[in-house]
Write a protein that holds these residues in place. Structure first.
Motif: not given
Length: 234
Positions: A13, A46, A110-118
């Motif tokens: 972020s 994402e 890409y699971q969970p979606r919150s880690v997609s950028k990482w």
């Protein structure tokens, strides 16, 4: 000295506020060719084209820093670097100065979606290293080039440490990916900057004798000593 850029030490972020300002000769282009597929929609939602374009110069700078390529004449000339989000079997690959990333693989992995950028950044570091590394005019073993790309990824910190290849693992030095990356780290411990020096030597051609020139031993002997150090684990 820790070569990691600030972007590799902070949450995703905050990446945009910490980009290194630098003028690149390389033009970056990102194209989602499958926007109506589940993976293509995940990319748009994402990650996105704008984010990818914003992070590519910083990744490029990081690769230059790892390889100690401070002058333009030290670097591969890449006028245009394309990233394509598309559908194909597998995960990601490079052709020329084009990076192809599988939309379906992103959707499934890409699971969970919150880690997609990482996770996307991790893949991009590996694939962009392939674009900018030297490879002896394609004479270097594929496992070495894959291992070098993973070596840079490990330097960045964008890898799953708990699950990543441990030192001493593997069957051969050019097995690729984590196995070869860990072997390169071992060679660095014998000669600081070994991997950087090896990359520079591969600008025009490749020869296994480079290990003898740099470390005084053939690669097979170095691999044997490396394996013995870690108990010859598979």
């Amino acid at each position: 000295m820790n070569r990691s850029l600030c972007i590799f030490l902070i949450p995703v972020s905050l990446l945009l506020s910490c980009l290194v300002q630098h003028i690149h000769a390389t033009q970056y282009v990102v194209t989602n060719t499958v926007p109506n597929t589940p993976g293509g929609q995940l990319f748009d939602t994402e990650i996105g084209v704008d984010f990818t374009l914003s992070i590519m110069p910083a990744i490029n700078n990081f690769i230059y820093r790892v390889f100690e390529e401070s002058c333009p004449e030290d670097r591969r000339d890449v006028p245009v670097l394309n990233v394509y989000i598309s559908e194909f079997p597998g995960y990601a690959y490079k052709t020329g100065d084009n990076i192809n990333i599988s939309a379906s693989a992103m959707y499934n992995m890409y699971q969970p979606r919150s880690v997609s950028k990482w996770m996307f950044i991790s893949v991009l570091i590996h694939e962009m290293t392939h674009v900018f590394q030297w490879h002896g005019n394609f004479g270097a073993p594929g496992g070495l080039t894959e291992g070098t790309a993973d070596y840079v990824k490990v330097k960045s910190g964008y890898y799953r440490q708990a699950y990543y290849t441990k030192p001493g693992a593997g069957q051969k030095w050019d097995e690729g990916y984590g196995v070869t990356a860990r072997f390169l780290e071992y060679c660095d411990s014998l000669l600081p900057g070994f991997t950087v020096k090896l990359n520079k030597k591969m600008r025009y051609q490749y020869n296994n004798a480079y290990r003898v020139e740099l470390l005084g031993k053939p690669v097979e002997e170095l691999w044997g000593e490396y394996k013995a150090k870690y108990g010859n684990q598979p």
